[in-house]
Design a protein around this motif. Structure first.
Motif, PDB file in Angstrom:
ATOM      1  N   ARG A 164       1.151  -1.221   0.405  1.00 18.23           N
ATOM      2  CA  ARG A 164      -0.375   0.458  -0.101  1.00 18.23           C
ATOM      3  C   ARG A 164       0.736   1.098   0.242  1.00 18.23           C
ATOM      4  NH1 ARG A 164      -5.440  -1.227   0.776  1.00 18.23           N
ATOM      5  NH2 ARG A 164      -5.630  -3.478   1.821  1.00 18.23           N
ATOM      6  N   TRP A 165       1.674   1.529   0.509  1.00 18.90           N
ATOM      7  CA  TRP A 165       2.997   2.380   1.006  1.00 18.90           C
ATOM      8  C   TRP A 165       3.714   2.506  -0.455  1.00 18.90           C
ATOM      9  CZ3 TRP A 165       2.214   5.571   4.274  1.00 18.90           C
ATOM     10  CH2 TRP A 165       2.168   5.677   5.410  1.00 18.90           C
ATOM     11  N   MET A 166       3.611   1.243  -0.978  1.00 15.93           N
ATOM     12  CA  MET A 166       4.617   1.480  -3.030  1.00 15.93           C
ATOM     13  C   MET A 166       3.705   2.003  -3.855  1.00 15.93           C
ATOM     14  SD  MET A 166       5.796  -2.486  -3.017  1.00 15.93           S
ATOM     15  CE  MET A 166       7.251  -3.359  -1.996  1.00 15.93           C
ATOM     16  N   LEU A 167       2.194   1.905  -3.665  1.00 13.51           N
ATOM     17  CA  LEU A 167       1.572   3.048  -4.343  1.00 13.51           C
ATOM     18  C   LEU A 167       1.242   3.730  -4.168  1.00 13.51           C
ATOM     19  CD1 LEU A 167      -1.190  -0.426  -4.762  1.00 13.51           C
ATOM     20  CD2 LEU A 167       0.851   0.445  -6.467  1.00 13.51           C
ATOM     21  N   GLY A 168       1.210   3.812  -2.495  1.00 16.04           N
ATOM     22  CA  GLY A 168       0.453   5.879  -2.129  1.00 16.04           C
ATOM     23  C   GLY A 168       1.883   6.409  -2.465  1.00 16.04           C
ATOM     24  N   VAL A 169       2.693   6.389  -2.413  1.00 17.54           N
ATOM     25  CA  VAL A 169       4.016   7.303  -3.139  1.00 17.54           C
ATOM     26  C   VAL A 169       3.537   8.127  -3.776  1.00 17.54           C
ATOM     27  CG1 VAL A 169       5.097   6.119  -0.527  1.00 17.54           C
ATOM     28  CG2 VAL A 169       5.189   5.851  -3.104  1.00 17.54           C
ATOM     29  N   GLN A 170       2.876   8.079  -4.644  1.00 17.65           N
ATOM     30  CA  GLN A 170       2.880   8.521  -5.948  1.00 17.65           C
ATOM     31  C   GLN A 170       2.136   9.698  -5.829  1.00 17.65           C
ATOM     32  OE1 GLN A 170       1.029   6.275  -8.852  1.00 17.65           O
ATOM     33  NE2 GLN A 170       1.339   7.522 -10.662  1.00 17.65           N
ATOM     34  N   ALA A 171       1.166   9.682  -4.867  1.00 15.19           N
ATOM     35  CA  ALA A 171       0.117  10.929  -4.607  1.00 15.19           C
ATOM     36  C   ALA A 171       1.183  11.854  -4.725  1.00 15.19           C
ATOM     37  CB  ALA A 171      -0.443  10.926  -2.973  1.00 15.19           C
ATOM     38  N   LEU A 172       2.024  12.417  -4.019  1.00 14.46           N
ATOM     39  CA  LEU A 172       2.999  13.278  -3.431  1.00 14.46           C
ATOM     40  C   LEU A 172       3.329  13.562  -5.006  1.00 14.46           C
ATOM     41  CD1 LEU A 172       5.418  11.885  -1.178  1.00 14.46           C
ATOM     42  CD2 LEU A 172       3.517  13.686  -0.785  1.00 14.46           C
ATOM     43  N   PRO A 173       4.278  12.979  -6.036  1.00 16.77           N
ATOM     44  CA  PRO A 173       4.426  13.802  -7.057  1.00 16.77           C
ATOM     45  C   PRO A 173       3.323  14.642  -8.001  1.00 16.77           C
ATOM     46  CG  PRO A 173       4.962  11.226  -7.317  1.00 16.77           C
ATOM     47  CD  PRO A 173       5.067  11.973  -5.784  1.00 16.77           C
ATOM     48  N   SER A 174       2.671  13.344  -7.997  1.00 17.76           N
ATOM     49  CA  SER A 174       0.611  13.894  -8.721  1.00 17.76           C
ATOM     50  C   SER A 174       0.739  15.016  -8.740  1.00 17.76           C
ATOM     51  CB  SER A 174      -0.313  12.724  -7.839  1.00 17.76           C
ATOM     52  OG  SER A 174       0.457  11.310  -8.762  1.00 17.76           O
ATOM     53  N   LEU A 175       0.941  15.426  -7.137  1.00 12.50           N
ATOM     54  CA  LEU A 175       0.381  16.606  -6.415  1.00 12.50           C
ATOM     55  C   LEU A 175       0.945  18.308  -6.881  1.00 12.50           C
ATOM     56  CD1 LEU A 175      -1.431  18.352  -4.257  1.00 12.50           C
ATOM     57  CD2 LEU A 175      -0.029  18.180  -3.007  1.00 12.50           C
ATOM     58  N   ALA A 176       2.322  17.901  -6.583  1.00  8.49           N
ATOM     59  CA  ALA A 176       3.700  18.353  -7.315  1.00  8.49           C
ATOM     60  C   ALA A 176       3.071  19.082  -9.080  1.00  8.49           C
ATOM     61  CB  ALA A 176       4.788  18.001  -7.362  1.00  8.49           C
ATOM     62  N   PHE A 177       2.695  17.886  -9.675  1.00  7.62           N
ATOM     63  CA  PHE A 177       2.661  17.813 -10.653  1.00  7.62           C
ATOM     64  C   PHE A 177       1.505  18.956 -10.718  1.00  7.62           C
ATOM     65  CE2 PHE A 177       0.785  15.652 -14.790  1.00  7.62           C
ATOM     66  CZ  PHE A 177       1.846  16.115 -15.922  1.00  7.62           C
ATOM     67  N   LEU A 178       0.403  19.083 -10.413  1.00  5.61           N
ATOM     68  CA  LEU A 178      -0.592  19.461 -10.459  1.00  5.61           C
ATOM     69  C   LEU A 178      -0.463  21.279 -10.133  1.00  5.61           C
ATOM     70  CD1 LEU A 178      -3.895  19.442 -11.190  1.00  5.61           C
ATOM     71  CD2 LEU A 178      -4.533  19.062  -8.854  1.00  5.61           C
ATOM     72  N   VAL A 179       0.188  20.951  -9.429  1.00  8.41           N
ATOM     73  CA  VAL A 179       0.113  22.624  -8.192  1.00  8.41           C
ATOM     74  C   VAL A 179       1.543  23.501  -9.840  1.00  8.41           C
ATOM     75  CG1 VAL A 179       1.428  24.134  -7.556  1.00  8.41           C
ATOM     76  CG2 VAL A 179      -0.151  22.210  -5.471  1.00  8.41           C
ATOM     77  N   LEU A 180       2.950  22.500 -10.419  1.00  5.72           N
ATOM     78  CA  LEU A 180       3.385  23.399 -11.280  1.00  5.72           C
ATOM     79  C   LEU A 180       2.300  23.489 -12.347  1.00  5.72           C
ATOM     80  CD1 LEU A 180       6.701  21.331  -9.754  1.00  5.72           C
ATOM     81  CD2 LEU A 180       6.784  23.035  -9.996  1.00  5.72           C
ATOM     82  N   LEU A 181       2.048  22.724 -12.982  1.00 11.21           N
ATOM     83  CA  LEU A 181       1.216  22.511 -14.618  1.00 11.21           C
ATOM     84  C   LEU A 181       0.514  24.480 -14.243  1.00 11.21           C
ATOM     85  CD1 LEU A 181      -0.451  19.855 -15.072  1.00 11.21           C
ATOM     86  CD2 LEU A 181       1.051  20.803 -16.780  1.00 11.21           C
ATOM     87  N   LEU A 182       0.117  25.082 -13.741  1.00 12.63           N
ATOM     88  CA  LEU A 182      -1.006  26.227 -13.226  1.00 12.63           C
ATOM     89  C   LEU A 182       0.372  27.418 -13.162  1.00 12.63           C
ATOM     90  CD1 LEU A 182      -2.331  26.308  -9.624  1.00 12.63           C
ATOM     91  CD2 LEU A 182      -3.376  25.417 -12.500  1.00 12.63           C
TER      92      LEU A 182
END
Length: 441
Positions: A164-182
């Motif tokens: 679950r941790w292996m799959l869940g850590v992807q949330a951090l770069p996903s959030l960074a991607f969303l913010v930087l796209l602005l």
């Protein structure tokens, strides 16, 4: 300093590639735990691994539609949201059906990003450096794969919820991607061709390359004028050559066996006699080689061209796959024979197919149908990836490693002939000039 903005935009958009790579490879560390947790049979297990690829096929097939209608930027923002929801949902899933849904959503993000990100970068990059800039996407893909492998290795053994941790850590770069796209603007070519906003596009082109801004605007408008029927189908006779090139190129990318190897690396290495810990560590080594040779290819793709890299890589892939097949036939599993050969295979793949595919497909279609063409190439790529990932465990078990890798080798012999006889060179040429060469007006 102005071009530093183009580099920044490209790096941000290429983060979609990082998430693409991470999402693709992270399941390799979790797949056995998931199989045990929900007591999945061979069919259910293959379906679980390939469900994200099925989502990717759908995302790739339809990714060109929002790119054309809503714009490249809004589509990328939607992709970032999909990645975020998928990573959190997959990690917290209480049962198998819900897990499948969240993995499918992540696949939609991967498929759509493989259409929109290379498309966007190709449209904002100067011709002289377009290969290197679009290859940033693939560089981030393999960087994501590498980080996923290393993350899996570090989290392995951290308890019953390690997967679950292996799959869940992807949330951090996903959030960074969303913010930087602005902070990223819209594609100037989309603004002109789909919105008629020439002045707004001109200002973005002025940031990209001030000396050629008026020439660039004129070339885009001229190409639009030559396209007498803007609603003409991608599959019309005039687009036959780029369509065939994209489909064949994308098919060969997957029948090389690359995604089967990425998804099932630990399993392949265990088949070759390595223990579980050594298999996971060797998987991380494979990610390092993939990363290093993609970086090398980025420095050569605009200098030597796409075709030269493909010729070198195809020869290397054929030889290494033949040797892997031989090792399985003769059961030569002493030491690290198969892992060493697969490391060499990955090096040749990363230097050629891996670095070239998204660059080449993003270049060969005319402005009016580029999003549709990119979607076609990406759809073909991911459809074949899903087929290979779904069937690999069955064929590896039924036919053995020898026959399976010999098939991949034979396909790469055909790829070598295709590159030698039919693949055009596109380095250092504007998108509008490539259109004149490949499309019949």
């Amino acid at each position: 300093m102005q071009n530093s903005k183009v580099v920044f935009w490209s790096i941000v958009v290429a983060l979609g590639g990082f998430l693409f790579g991470f999402d693709t490879a992270v399941i390799s560390g979790a797949e056995k735990s998931i199989q045990r947790l929900w007591d999945l049979n061979v069919f259910e297990h293959g379906f679980t691994i390939s469900i994200a690829l099925m989502g990717t096929v759908v995302g790739a097939l339809f990714g060109g539609i929002p790119s054309d209608r809503l714009g490249r930027r809004k589509t990328l923002l939607g992709i970032a949201v999909l990645y975020l929801i998928s990573s959190v949902g997959s990690a917290l899933s209480p049962d198998w059906p819900l897990f499948l849904i969240f993995r499918f959503l992540g696949g939609l993000g991967v498929g759509a990003s493989s259409v929109t990100a290379p498309l966007y970068i190709s449209e904002i990059s100067p011709a002289r450096s377009r290969g290197r800039m679009v290859a940033l996407f693939q560089f981030n893909v393999v960087f994501g794969i590498l980080i996923a492998y290393l993350s899996n290795y570090l989290l392995d053994g951290s308890g019953e919820f390690a997967w679950r941790w292996m799959l869940g850590v992807q949330a951090l770069p996903s959030l960074a991607f969303l913010v930087l796209l602005l902070k990223v603007p819209e594609s100037p070519r989309w603004l002109i061709l789909k919105q008629g906003k020439v002045d707004e596009a001109r200002e973005i082109l002025r940031i990209i390359e001030p000396a050629t801004v008026e020439n660039s605007v004129a070339a885009i408008l001229t190409a639009q004028a030559l396209d007498t029927d803007a609603s003409e189908s991608l599959f019309s006779a005039k687009h036959r050559r780029p369509v065939l090139l994209a489909i064949i190129f994308a098919m060969f990318n997957q029948v090389s066996g690359i995604n089967a190897i990425i998804y099932y690396t630990p399993r392949i290495f265990e088949m070759a006699g390595l223990g579980v810990g050594s298999a996971l560590l060797s998987t991380a080594g494979l990610g390092v080689v993939n990363f290093a040779f993609t970086l090398l290819a980025m420095n050569f793709i605009d200098r030597f061209g796409r075709r030269t890299l493909m010729l070198i890589g195809s020869v290397g892939i054929v030889v290494t796959l033949a040797l892997v097949a031989q090792a399985f036939y003769e059961m030569q599993f002493s030491g690290y024979t198969v892992p060493a050969l697969l490391l060499v295979y990955i090096a040749f793949f990363a230097f050629s197919q891996g670095a070239v595919i998204w660059v080449f497909i993003s270049e060969i279609f005319p402005n009016s149908v580029r999003a549709q063409g990119q979607a076609l190439g990406s759809f073909t790529h991911w459809l074949m990836a899903a087929v290979i990932a779904f069937t690999f465990p069955y064929f590896a078990e039924q036919l053995g490693g020898g026959h399976t890798f010999l098939f991949f080798c034979a396909m790469m012999v055909l790829q070598l002939l295709f590159v030698w006889k039919y693949m055009p060179e596109t380095k250092g040429t504007s998108l509008e000039q490539i259109e004149k060469t490949l499309v019949v007006h």
